[in-house]
Design an enzyme around this catalytic site. Structure first.
Site, PDB file in Angstrom:
ATOM      1  N   PHE A 146       0.863  -1.178   0.000  1.00 25.88           N
ATOM      2  CA  PHE A 146       0.000   0.000   0.000  1.00 25.88           C
ATOM      3  C   PHE A 146       0.901   1.231   0.000  1.00 25.88           C
ATOM      4  O   PHE A 146       1.595   1.516   0.983  1.00 25.88           O
ATOM      5  CB  PHE A 146      -0.924   0.049   1.220  1.00 25.88           C
ATOM      6  CG  PHE A 146      -1.850   1.244   1.174  1.00 25.88           C
ATOM      7  CD1 PHE A 146      -3.023   1.208   0.432  1.00 25.88           C
ATOM      8  CD2 PHE A 146      -1.523   2.426   1.833  1.00 25.88           C
ATOM      9  CE1 PHE A 146      -3.856   2.321   0.352  1.00 25.88           C
ATOM     10  CE2 PHE A 146      -2.346   3.537   1.762  1.00 25.88           C
ATOM     11  CZ  PHE A 146      -3.517   3.478   1.022  1.00 25.88           C
ATOM     12  N   ASP A 232       9.480   2.960   1.926  1.00 26.82           N
ATOM     13  CA  ASP A 232       8.272   3.744   2.195  1.00 26.82           C
ATOM     14  C   ASP A 232       7.976   3.649   3.691  1.00 26.82           C
ATOM     15  O   ASP A 232       7.436   2.675   4.185  1.00 26.82           O
ATOM     16  CB  ASP A 232       7.099   3.191   1.383  1.00 26.82           C
ATOM     17  CG  ASP A 232       5.810   3.975   1.603  1.00 26.82           C
ATOM     18  OD1 ASP A 232       5.738   4.762   2.571  1.00 26.82           O
ATOM     19  OD2 ASP A 232       4.852   3.789   0.828  1.00 26.82           O
ATOM     20  N   LYS A 274       2.759  11.532   7.022  1.00 23.82           N
ATOM     21  CA  LYS A 274       1.927  11.345   8.207  1.00 23.82           C
ATOM     22  C   LYS A 274       2.481  12.065   9.433  1.00 23.82           C
ATOM     23  O   LYS A 274       2.348  13.267   9.579  1.00 23.82           O
ATOM     24  CB  LYS A 274       1.695   9.854   8.468  1.00 23.82           C
ATOM     25  CG  LYS A 274       0.855   9.160   7.401  1.00 23.82           C
ATOM     26  CD  LYS A 274       0.489   7.757   7.814  1.00 23.82           C
ATOM     27  CE  LYS A 274      -0.227   7.011   6.688  1.00 23.82           C
ATOM     28  NZ  LYS A 274      -1.541   7.545   6.349  1.00 23.82           N
TER      29      LYS A 274
END
Length: 426
Positions: A146, A232, A274
């Site tokens: 994802f 990531d 984030k």
């Protein structure tokens, strides 16, 4: 309807249902306030937040230092675009590159945007530095990945995210996650591989933690084959897993991250987002050393909002909070406690088959099929009992509270979770 008119949860949910695109399926809880590890709904009910906005709120809701940085900068200068310099960006760029040990950073806004940025940099490096023929560069990714929901869904194998959004972008090869032999085979048999994009822990897939040596062996294979290792860490970074980055491995540094050479695997491209802003403002980043980053020249990549002074001030404050409040160590110790307490319960449970995770990024696997409603029903009952979590992939519940949680609060949450699970035992 007056904007000052008080509206209850049911009416607010109806407004979203009528006027908002139906691209999410939230729990029917309408939140209006947050502080630290807690959130409150519009009726005033208090909950523990055990999702942290998918790990964006590591520093806790409305952290005063981060909010103050936002307020102060918002009253001074918010946006200039990159047509001009501003007095916050250079300081922030030095701070973040020093903190993570890289030469340069292009500041961006969202996680998906940062992933797209990393892919562009990787391909340009492949053509200009590795010598791959133009338009032939291939990037290896993992199944069940994802990385966002832009054109990135081209290399997803989640049919719900992909179906009827084609045609898909070419240039990607999927291999199984945590499969070194598969990675070795594809790297040794394709001269056009430019990079390997991977999550050190697959969060959205259900908090899948790879074998201990997977990340280090993957980086070694990439180096051996002159391929960029792209990590990531949008969800796993910024102390979430008990290290500043998940690629730090089993880091035991007690203050700032020291990047222990025996455990730290340095990516060629590091993607962050984030919690880099503590959930206060959208901020993301891609970090690399000069040998990679210098392929990008003026006009070849950019963002109107990327690198704005408001984002720079907020991100600096948010990263300082991680250091000042020892959130790395807190996530590490509380994560061990959480898994230990849940494992004691699971030994005699029929409804939960296992708990897995690292630091304060954890998940439990519900003993039911992926297409059942059991995990959703458990989350509904958890909310009723004062704790908010959300299922992922049908039968998995992810638990990721703010890292400012203390031991007393964590044990209270464990009690709520166990109390709730007992109601579903067969």
């Amino acid at each position: 309807m007056s904007v000052l008119e008080k509206i209850n949860s049911e009416e607010l949910i109806a407004l979203e249902d009528q006027h908002g695109a139906h691209n999410y399926h939230p729990l029917p809880v309408v939140l209006s306030k947050g502080k630290g590890v807690y959130v409150w709904d519009v009726e005033g009910k208090k909950y523990y937040d055990f999702l942290s906005a998918y790990s964006a709120v590591n520093q806790g809701h409305c952290h005063p230092k981060i909010v103050n940085a936002l307020m102060e900068q918002a009253q001074t200068l918010t946006l200039t675009s990159r047509a001009f310099y501003n007095d916050k960006l250079g300081k922030y760029e030095k701070f973040i590159t020093d903190l993570f040990g890289f030469d340069k950073v292009p500041p961006m806004n969202t996680g998906a945007e940062a992933v797209e940025t990393a892919l562009k940099i990787c391909r340009k490096w492949a053509y200009e530095k590795k010598g791959i023929d133009e338009h032939q560069a291939v990037i290896v990714v993992c199944e069940n990945n994802f990385h966002g929901r832009t054109t990135i869904i081209s290399f997803s194998n989640d049919e719900n995210a992909r179906k009827n959004f084609g045609p898909y972008t070419e240039g990607f090869i999927k291999i199984p996650y945590d499969d070194i032999e598969a990675l070795k085979n594809v790297l040794e048999n394709n001269k056009n591989i430019a990079g390997f994009l991977v999550e050190p822990i697959q969060g959205e897939a259900g908090v899948y933690v790879p074998s201990d040596e997977f990340v280090a062996k993957a980086k070694a294979l990439c180096k051996q084959n002159n391929v960029l290792f792209i990590a990531d860490e949008v969800q796993t970074g910024i102390a979430r897993t008990g290290s500043l980055l998940a690629v730090c491995g089993n880091c035991n540094c007690e203050n700032n991250c020291e990047r222990n050479p025996q455990t730290y695997v340095k990516p060629d491209l590091l993607i962050l987002g984030k919690a880099i802003s503590g959930g206060v403002y959208p901020v993301s980043a891609v970090l690399a050393d000069n040998a990679v980053m210098n392929v990008i020249k003026p006009g070849q990549h950019g963002s109107t909002f990327g690198g704005n002074p408001l984002a720079a001030a907020v991100a600096t404050a948010a990263l300082e909070v991680i250091q000042e409040e020892n959130l790395i160590q807190n996530a590490r110790s509380l994560g061990k406690l959480f898994r230990s307490e849940l494992n004691k319960y699971i030994q005699n449970s029929t409804i939960v088959s296992l708990v897995r995770g690292k630091g304060l990024l954890n998940a439990i696997v519900i003993n039911d099929s992926e297409d059942s409603s059991t995990a959703w029903d458990i989350c509904m009952k958890l909310a009723e009992n004062g704790l908010l979590a959300k299922p992922t992939h049908g039968n998995i519940i992810r638990f990721a509270p703010p890292l400012v949680m203390n031991e007393e609060q964590l044990l209270d949450c464990v009690s709520i979770i166990i109390k709730t699970l007992k109601e579903f035992e067969r």
